[in-house]
Every structure is written in structure tokens, then in C-alpha cells.
Design a protein around this motif. Sequence first.
Motif, PDB file in Angstrom:
ATOM      1  N   GLN A 261      59.162  20.836  49.362  1.00 28.11           N
ATOM      2  CA  GLN A 261      57.715  20.707  49.549  1.00 28.11           C
ATOM      3  C   GLN A 261      57.222  19.249  49.568  1.00 28.11           C
ATOM      4  OE1 GLN A 261      56.125  23.355  50.509  1.00 28.11           O
ATOM      5  NE2 GLN A 261      55.622  24.721  48.819  1.00 28.11           N
ATOM      6  N   PRO A 262      57.883  18.346  50.288  1.00 25.57           N
ATOM      7  CA  PRO A 262      57.440  16.945  50.268  1.00 25.57           C
ATOM      8  C   PRO A 262      56.016  16.753  50.796  1.00 25.57           C
ATOM      9  CG  PRO A 262      59.052  17.309  52.017  1.00 25.57           C
ATOM     10  CD  PRO A 262      59.064  18.536  51.158  1.00 25.57           C
ATOM     11  N   GLU A 263      55.631  17.562  51.801  1.00 22.41           N
ATOM     12  CA  GLU A 263      54.273  17.416  52.334  1.00 22.41           C
ATOM     13  C   GLU A 263      53.226  17.796  51.294  1.00 22.41           C
ATOM     14  OE1 GLU A 263      56.647  19.270  53.719  1.00 22.41           O
ATOM     15  OE2 GLU A 263      57.013  18.600  55.789  1.00 22.41           O
ATOM     16  N   ARG A 266      52.936  14.934  48.846  1.00 22.95           N
ATOM     17  CA  ARG A 266      52.227  13.832  49.471  1.00 22.95           C
ATOM     18  C   ARG A 266      50.720  14.093  49.504  1.00 22.95           C
ATOM     19  NH1 ARG A 266      54.111  13.874  54.640  1.00 22.95           N
ATOM     20  NH2 ARG A 266      52.230  14.830  55.445  1.00 22.95           N
ATOM     21  N   ALA A 267      50.327  15.333  49.768  1.00 25.73           N
ATOM     22  CA  ALA A 267      48.897  15.670  49.801  1.00 25.73           C
ATOM     23  C   ALA A 267      48.250  15.438  48.445  1.00 25.73           C
ATOM     24  CB  ALA A 267      48.714  17.120  50.239  1.00 25.73           C
ATOM     25  N   GLU A 270      47.971  11.648  47.933  1.00 27.62           N
ATOM     26  CA  GLU A 270      46.867  11.118  48.729  1.00 27.62           C
ATOM     27  C   GLU A 270      45.510  11.544  48.172  1.00 27.62           C
ATOM     28  OE1 GLU A 270      47.869  12.505  52.611  1.00 27.62           O
ATOM     29  OE2 GLU A 270      49.293  10.862  53.000  1.00 27.62           O
ATOM     30  N   GLN A 318      59.226  12.485  55.124  1.00 23.79           N
ATOM     31  CA  GLN A 318      58.116  13.424  54.907  1.00 23.79           C
ATOM     32  C   GLN A 318      57.251  13.035  53.709  1.00 23.79           C
ATOM     33  OE1 GLN A 318      60.975  16.768  55.032  1.00 23.79           O
ATOM     34  NE2 GLN A 318      59.537  17.736  56.437  1.00 23.79           N
ATOM     35  N   TYR A 319      57.628  11.975  53.022  1.00 25.60           N
ATOM     36  CA  TYR A 319      56.835  11.514  51.875  1.00 25.60           C
ATOM     37  C   TYR A 319      55.872  10.399  52.313  1.00 25.60           C
ATOM     38  CZ  TYR A 319      59.864  14.184  48.786  1.00 25.60           C
ATOM     39  OH  TYR A 319      60.540  15.194  48.152  1.00 25.60           O
TER      40      TYR A 319
END
Length: 319
Positions: A261-263, A266-267, A270, A318-319
Motif C-alpha cells: 500500500q505505498p500509495e 504517501r497520501a 501528503e 510509488q512513495y
Amino acid sequence: MTQSTADFEGAGRSLRAFAANPALRTAFGPPDSSLRTLFGPAARRFVAAATEDEVVDRIATLTGKGYRVSVEAVGEEITDPAEIEAVVTGYVSLLRRVPVPVQLGFDLSAVGLLRSAGQALDNTTRILEVAAEHDSAVVISMERAEFVDDILGVFGKLAGHHGNVGVTVQAHLHRTADDLPAIAATGAKVRLVKGVYAEPADVALPRGPELDARYLDLAARFADAGTRLALATHDAALLDRARTGGLLGRVDEIEMLHGVQPELLRAHREGGLACRVYLTYGDNWWLHLLHRIAEHPPTVITALADLADPDRVVFGAQY
């Protein structure tokens, strides 16, 4: 329960059984084993590096993107004295090479617990002392239910003398609610996980709504106690419930394993939350790979795609 959910849970149980199968562990062992050759491309997604040199570079990549980093050498349940010493000296070497503070995570069974609790205590003390010199920390991992008393015993002794030690707590174990007050009283950091090991029903809950509710309840209790808490989960729905309930604002960080689940991580980064990537490295990755897929059996599709196209796995992309 839908058929698909039942199938996923059954697949997870099978993968955990494969991980625990002594014959498969033995077959994986040789450097040129067919299991290593076949599944190596899939392992690359979840095991960040093969060597210490590589993992030092990986740490720099992720810290440069604003992530905190934990590091663990893959492998567990070691009894050979030379192998145990190699694990300890390996962590000491890594701590002295990494130019930024990191957090180590490891099983006590990798540093002597299966020989004696005293050996695990002494070896973890050695690592903690070097970690303190480099502003780094150790969060002890949790293992099968039969080891929990010994792990908490070692942790309790360490917490009284080392401010840079923490412990992992498994929400699925029925005993965790009773263990919580004593753990919180140490003032140490807690890494809260659901729990990956297959345990009988009288010992632990299976994955599902009841475990999710328990996870959030335990997290709230630790937060109420002033614990520095890491929510170590890849469950997007669970994290959303924690956010809407105001819990995310009360925890120290969100942590996810590298490659999972890297996305999503990252969310959250962010969005302004402190986020940690848990990196693993080394060549003894059989158990780690199967456990990662068992946590979310649809990941087997990703693993099969990685086998077909190894070059599609690019570290940090993806990070």
C-alpha cells in the motif's frame, strides 16, 4: 460472509501454513534452491535490499522523501550461536553506517530467545546501546503467542534502563487488553499491529469487524495513557475510521511495510501525518514473503505479475 471473503481467509491460512512448514523452509535454504529462483522477483517488492550496502542507500532514498524508516534483517527463530551473533553484529554495523536516525525492529528469537531469555536480553542491550549513540531506537517485534510472556519479560527489563526501546503489540490476542496497563506504564513506544500469526480461537480473534473494533479500542486506550503510538496497519478503512474518530491526531505515526500500500502511505504523508516505512533486507525472505501475501491474499496477483516482469519493481517509485 461472502464467498470471496471466505476464499481470501482460507488462502491466508494456507499461506501461513506454508510459511510454518519445516520442509518448505528447508527446501528454501540453499542459495541456489528452486524456491529462491522462482519467487525471488516477487520478494523484491517486499524485501528492499539483499545487502547492508543496498539497505543504506534505500534508507537515504526514503528519508529524502520525508519518511521515517524502520529496518529489519529478515529471518526468525534462530538457534545457532554463530547465526545469532551475526544478526547482532550486523545491526551494530548498520547503525554505525546509516547517517540518519533509524528504528530497528527484530524478533527476539533472532537474537537468542530460543536459547535463553538472558541471551536475548544481553544481545538486545548491546544493540540498544549502539543505537542510543546514533539517536536511533529499537522496537521489539512480537511473535507467536507461546513466546509473548518471554518477550514482554525481556522488554520490561529493558524499558527500565533504555529510553530508546519499544515493543510491538498484537491486537488479535485476547490477552492484550490485560497486558496493556503494564506496557503503557513503561512509557515506551508501542507499535500496534493486528497480528499475522495463525492462532487458535481461544487465543486470538480472526481478521474481521470484531478485530477492527478491538484494534481501535486498544489504540484509544494507549493514546489515553499518553503512549507514543504507531498505528502499523495497511487497512485503509481502519485508518479512515481512526481519522473520523479523531484518533489519528493522537498517535505518533502511521507505519506500513515496504511494498504494501505505498500509495496509501504517501497520501497520509501528503496529508501532513508522520509516516514510517518498514524496510526489510537480507536473503532469508521466505517467511516474510508468505506473510505479506497472507495478510492480503489478492496480493498474489501482484506477485504473479512480478514473476512475469521483474523489472517492473522499481524501489521507491510509488512513495
